[in-house]
Each structure stands twice: as structure tokens, then as C-alpha cells.
Design an enzyme around this catalytic site. Structure first.
Site, mmCIF file in Angstrom:
data_model
loop_
_atom_site.group_PDB
_atom_site.id
_atom_site.type_symbol
_atom_site.label_atom_id
_atom_site.label_comp_id
_atom_site.label_asym_id
_atom_site.label_seq_id
_atom_site.Cartn_x
_atom_site.Cartn_y
_atom_site.Cartn_z
ATOM 1 N N HIS A 90 2.917 -4.004 3.497
ATOM 2 C CA HIS A 90 2.380 -3.637 1.976
ATOM 3 C C HIS A 90 2.447 -4.808 1.242
ATOM 4 O O HIS A 90 1.602 -5.146 0.365
ATOM 5 C CB HIS A 90 3.111 -2.259 1.743
ATOM 6 C CG HIS A 90 2.942 -1.720 0.057
ATOM 7 N ND1 HIS A 90 1.805 -0.841 -0.160
ATOM 8 C CD2 HIS A 90 3.363 -2.407 -0.757
ATOM 9 C CE1 HIS A 90 1.962 -0.852 -1.291
ATOM 10 N NE2 HIS A 90 2.680 -1.370 -2.021
ATOM 11 N N GLU A 91 3.504 -5.291 1.016
ATOM 12 C CA GLU A 91 4.003 -6.489 0.150
ATOM 13 C C GLU A 91 2.933 -7.616 0.517
ATOM 14 O O GLU A 91 2.453 -8.274 -0.527
ATOM 15 C CB GLU A 91 5.396 -6.753 0.096
ATOM 16 C CG GLU A 91 6.315 -5.754 -0.227
ATOM 17 C CD GLU A 91 5.916 -4.973 -1.668
ATOM 18 O OE1 GLU A 91 5.280 -5.766 -2.539
ATOM 19 O OE2 GLU A 91 6.303 -3.694 -1.718
ATOM 20 N N HIS A 123 -0.253 -6.951 -1.109
ATOM 21 C CA HIS A 123 -0.500 -7.329 -2.468
ATOM 22 C C HIS A 123 -0.822 -8.831 -2.702
ATOM 23 O O HIS A 123 -1.731 -9.116 -3.308
ATOM 24 C CB HIS A 123 1.032 -6.980 -2.950
ATOM 25 C CG HIS A 123 0.960 -5.639 -3.502
ATOM 26 N ND1 HIS A 123 -0.150 -4.869 -4.057
ATOM 27 C CD2 HIS A 123 1.945 -4.762 -3.464
ATOM 28 C CE1 HIS A 123 0.446 -3.559 -4.287
ATOM 29 N NE2 HIS A 123 1.589 -3.531 -3.784
ATOM 30 N N GLU A 134 -1.884 -0.272 -5.259
ATOM 31 C CA GLU A 134 -1.026 0.410 -4.194
ATOM 32 C C GLU A 134 -1.684 1.129 -3.074
ATOM 33 O O GLU A 134 -1.115 0.778 -1.840
ATOM 34 C CB GLU A 134 -0.055 1.549 -4.946
ATOM 35 C CG GLU A 134 0.743 0.888 -6.188
ATOM 36 C CD GLU A 134 1.794 0.035 -5.434
ATOM 37 O OE1 GLU A 134 2.500 0.204 -4.561
ATOM 38 O OE2 GLU A 134 2.112 -1.001 -6.237
#
Length: 259
Positions: A125-126, A129, A181
Site C-alpha cells: 500500500h505504501e 502511494h 487510499e
């Protein structure tokens, strides 16, 4: 009249600086990648000065084992040449990412992520980003909200870190924050599956997060999607993710990261 002028200005900016994210979503990108990478590096450097860093060899090897496996299957076009992962001594169950390939992991996330696969969901997920330029998009939105390109020069390093990893509470920036997100969730799901981690554990992660949370604000007034929304979106993409994981395992991608 001012509102009309602002809307026209915003539309022109969007048309002139519109790009496409890894999932095909249209983005407003006003800042060049080298500038963003420098801003991210400076903000991360400030954080490392103010927050204690975890020195445990086993914890750092564990986290970096997962990140390395995921970076090996990630595609970055932002110009990151050297990713940096730092584990901070912070009991809050959190992780964050800044432009320039800077990833911070709080020790508090480790008890929540029961397996390496669950932590892989967080770290994927990071990474998502960063490669999706969400920090750039957030600053670009902030520029528009403040009325012009000159807004960037008025932002200090401390405030910059907040914009890169946080966001406005209400108004024009709010929907984009939830979009970031949700998009990072799906990018991370694909990354973890391609690296050979079990994508089903992304659901278990949010079940864990949901179980430990209480008194969360309504999704409409939150910068993050609700846990239920995240799990629903992840489940919709799960068949494709499982196929990617099966292919990765057949090709010898069998991550063995242990704490």
C-alpha cells in the site's frame, strides 16, 4: 465571480497537467518528479531527527525482506533510485510513504499485522502511494485550493510533511484523499500478489484493524475509506490477485520473511 474564475482556473490546470495513475485514474500533477523527490527526502530527514528509530536487527531485516520482495515486482516512473525504509519506535499502528521512495513503519503496526503477508499488504500500500504520485497530486490539489502555483513556495518543511502524508479535513481535498487510499489498497494488493504473498491476508489485516478500532468518524467525514469499504474493494479484485500470486509462486517467488 471569484468562484467562477477559480473553477475556470482549476479546469484549465487540470486539462494542462492531467496525467493517469497506475489504475487509470486521471490526476492533476503540477510539480516535477525531481522536486517532489527532494521534498520527500527533506521531510523524511526531519522525521528521522525527531522520532526514535528502531535498531533491532531482526525487526529491520523482517521489514526490509518484505519491501525488497515487493520492490522487485513494482514499476516506478517517478525517478526513485534508492528506496529507504525506516522503522520508527512508535506504538501507533501506522505506516506512511513520502515521494522519493521514503517509507516509514511504526513498530506499533507489527502486533496488528499477524503475518508477513499482512505486513506485505501494508507495505505494498505504501509503495503504491509513491509510484502513483499521490504526494504530488496532494500538493497539486493544495496549490489549486490556495489559488495558484505560488502556494508551493509558502509551505514550510513541517507543513509539507503533513500535506504529503496527511491532508485537509474538509472541502475540495477530502474526496481525493479517500481516492488515494483506495487506489493504494488496490495497487498494494497487486504488488503483494506479484511478489508471492497471499493477497487474502489483506482482508485479514483490515479485520484486525477494524477489531481494534472504536469511535471512528463516519466515512463521509474521514480522509480514509471505512474498513468495510476497503475490504469490499479488495474482495472485488481478489480473483485477479490470486491468479497473480499463483503465477508468482510457479515462477519461484516464495517469500520467506520471518520475525
Amino acid at each position: 465571480m471569484k468562484i467562477v474564475s477559480f473553477l475556470i482556473y482549476s479546469l484549465l490546470l487540470f486539462l494542462l497537467h492531467c496525467q493517469t495513475s497506475p489504475t487509470g485514474r486521471r490526476q492533476l500533477i503540477l510539480v516535477k518528479d525531481p522536486e517532489m523527490n527532494q521534498l520527500g527526502a527533506e521531510a523524511f530527514s526531519e522525521m528521522k531527527k525527531k522520532t526514535p528509530i528502531e535498531k533491532s536487527d531482526s525487526i529491520n531485516k523482517y521489514v526490509n525482506c518484505i519491501v525488497s520482495a515487493e520492490l522487485a515486482v513494482s514499476e516506478d516512473t517517478t525517478g526513485v533510485t534508492d528506496w529507504e525504509v525506516v522503522v520508527f519506535k512508535d506504538n501507533t499502528p501506522n505506516a506512511f510513504a513520502l515521494p522519493g521512495g521514503k517509507i516509514g513503519v511504526h513498530t506499533g503496526i507489527l502486533p496488528v499485522t499477524k503475518t508477513a503477508d499482512q505486513l506485505a499488504a501494508v507495505l505494498g500500500h505504501e509503495i503504491g502511494h509513491v509510484i502513483a504520485r499521490h504526494g504530488n497530486e496532494r500538493i497539486s490539489q493544495n496549490q489549486v485550493a490556495q489559488g495558484g502555483m505560488e502556494a508551493l513556495t509558502k509551505i514550510g518543511k513541517g507543513e509539507m510533511a503533513g500535506i504529503l502524508g496527511g491532508g485537509a479535513k474538509f472541502g475540495i481535498l477530502l474526496p481525493f484523499s479517500r481516492a488515494h487510499e483506495s487506489e493504494a489498497d488496490l495497487i498494494g494488493l497487486e504488488i503483494m500478489a506479484k511478489a508471492g504473498f497471499d493477497p487474502k491476508e489483506s482482508i485479514s489485516l483490515w479485520e484486525n484493524m477494524s477489531a481494534m478500532s472504536s469511535g471512528k468518524p463516519n466515512e463521509l467525514l474521514s480522509t480514509h475509506p471505512s474498513d468495510e469499504t476497503r475490504m469490499k474493494n479488495l474482495n472485488q479484485k481478489m480473483p485477479d490477485a490470486l491468479q497473480l500470486r499463483e503465477e508468482a509462486n510457479r515462477n519461484g517467488k516464495l517469500p520467506n520473511c520471518k520475525l
